[in-house]
Enzyme design. Structure first.
Site, short mmCIF file in Angstrom:
data_model
loop_
_atom_site.label_atom_id
_atom_site.label_comp_id
_atom_site.label_asym_id
_atom_site.label_seq_id
_atom_site.Cartn_x
_atom_site.Cartn_y
_atom_site.Cartn_z
N GLU A 79 -3.18 -2.47 -7.94
CA GLU A 79 -2.19 -1.67 -8.65
C GLU A 79 -1.31 -0.89 -7.68
O GLU A 79 -0.16 -0.62 -7.93
CB GLU A 79 -2.92 -0.69 -9.58
N GLU A 82 -1.66 13.64 -5.22
CA GLU A 82 -2.71 14.55 -4.72
C GLU A 82 -4.01 13.76 -4.53
O GLU A 82 -4.70 13.90 -3.52
CB GLU A 82 -2.95 15.71 -5.70
#
Ligand SMILES: Cc1cc2nc3c(=O)[nH]c(=O)nc-3n(C[C@H](O)[C@H](O)[C@H](O)COP(=O)(O)OP(=O)(O)OC[C@H]3O[C@@H](n4cnc5c(N)ncnc54)[C@H](O)[C@@H]3O)c2cc1C
Length: 395
Positions: free
Chosen positions: A248, A378
């Site tokens: 992905e 993050e």
């Protein structure tokens, strides 16, 4: 590293670019990127049309084993992604072609391969990803959707969210909890495939901030799925999920998409006058475009290096995170730069004042999603910290 390619590779690369150039000419008005496949009927029709064009050339299965229709290499697949990215064309289902197919090839049994790969290769079956839930995104392993086995079926109950294209896709791959009593939360998860027309599935739009319908909430109420639709093994879906997440995040087409954007901006600056002077002669403009070109070149080198590592099955977990952060954040800077260059016209899309058909207004609105979708930046930085730099893991 030497990025030289053979004549044969370059010939095929040119063929990819030629076909995509032709498909660019028939794009629906306002088509910008993946999301446009899902918003309007024209976008979806265009997506299906491009898929058929690629499928008849065997390009949706390029680097698969020959027995499933593959005819090329991992690097051919990279070139194909570059061509699609450069011309921003549809047709290669990001969920089916880019993510699920390599996962099925890596983790599916023969029955799964035989039943699901042909529909992906022919462009007939489009997929969506049902992973995230209202209380499980970054911490996906805490997902609450259950799939309780009864005989030869699972009965699924729960809610998924942010499901891109679920309102148009034919089939879904989902991760669900099959053993609620497992000792650790990532144990007891299973990776399942099901038809989006199965009874008990309700899809509701989750509109983006500019009103576009790309994302959805998906409610699953007593949805019955045959047990032979599991990829991998029951209760071992976390490993399959991790495998798919690697596919992905290898974001190669995005780099070429930005290359084209930069070329379009250079052309615009060379051809546009502001207060009697050509924009390209403004030192600040030159500075920003040159900076973007440097960053793009660095991103391209990183992406090629990772593609090479992937082709040798040497790709590290943090490699995918690095390219995801690099390309997403660069896209944000290019979108900001373009809207700055256009001044107040940068804020309009459907207007005679819109610049470059409002393309960058769309990218300005859409760059925000790049830092969140496919795992937030993050979280990617956390992965780089412990897996790449060997920093101690957070408690
Ligand atoms: C445009 C878009 C499309 C998407 N498409 C799909 C799709 O098709 N299918 C699908 O299943 N999902 C999809 N998603 C969901 C996406 O994967 C999640 O949004 C993402 O994983 C973040 O999860 P969350 O939204 O629950 O945020 P949270 O996990 O609640 O995070 C909130 C904030 O806290 C930060 N944070 C969380 N944990 C940590 C930590 N340990 N350390 C540091 N910071 C942390 C995050 O970075 C974020 O800034 C999509 C999301 C978007 C925005």
């Amino acid at each position: 590293m030497d990025f030289k390619f053979s004549d044969e590779q370059l010939k095929l690369r040119k063929e990819f670019f030629d076909v995509c150039k032709d498909l660019e000419k028939i794009k629906p008005k306002g088509y910008v990127g993946l999301e446009s496949n899902y918003d309007t009927d024209e976008g979806w029709e265009y997506h299906l049309h491009c898929a058929k064009e690629f499928a008849r050339r065997g390009w949706l299965a390029l680097d698969w084993p020959a027995e499933y229709g593959g005819s090329g290499t991992m690097m051919d697949r990279v070139f194909f992604a570059e061509a699609r990215g450069y011309y921003d064309v549809a047709g290669a289902d990001v969920f089916g072609v880019e993510m699920l197919a390599p996962t099925i090839l890596g983790a599916g049994n023969d029955d799964i391969k035989r039943r699901f790969l042909p529909g992906i290769a022919s462009g007939d079956v489009m997929w969506c990803e049902l992973w995230s839930e209202p209380n499980a995104g970054s911490d996906l392993a805490s997902l609450a959707t259950t799939a309780i086995r009864k005989g030869d079926e699972y009965i699924i109950n729960g809610q998924k969210t942010w499901s891109t294209g679920a309102h148009r896709s034919h089939w879904a791959f989902a991760v669900v909890r099959t053993n609620p009593n497992a000792e650790k939360k990532h144990q007891g998860l299973t990776f399942l495939l099901f038809d989006m027309k199965t009874s008990g599935i309700t899809v509701k739009p989750l509109l983006y901030m500019e009103g576009g319908h790309y994302y959805n909430e998906v409610f699953l109420d007593d949805v019955r799925v045959p047990v032979n639709n599991v990829v991998g093994e029951e209760n071992k879906g976390w490993a399959v999920t991790q495998m798919l997440a690697g596919f992905e995040r290898s974001n190669l087409g995005a780099i070429m998409c930005m290359q084209r954007q930069l070329e379009d901006l250079v052309k615009y600056c060379n051809e546009t006058k502001v207060k009697g002077e050509v924009t390209a002669r403004d030192p600040l403009v030159r500075n920003r475009l040159a900076q973007a070109a440097c960053e793009l070149e660095a991103a391209r080198c990183l992406a090629y290096r990772i593609a090479d590592a992937q082709s040798k099955k040497e790709m590290a977990l943090f490699d995918a995170s690095a390219v995801k952060i690099t390309s997403g954040e660069l896209q944000a800077r290019i979108a900001h730069m373009a809207t700055d260059l256009f001044g107040s016209c940068g804020q309009v899309k459907i207007s005679r004042w819109a610049k470059l058909n409002g393309f960058f207004e769309t990218w300005y609105q859409h760059h925000f999603r790049l830092n969140v979708a496919m795992g937030t930046n993050e979280i990617q930085r956390n992965i780089i910290a412990w897996s790449g730099l060997n920093l101690l893991r957070m408690k």
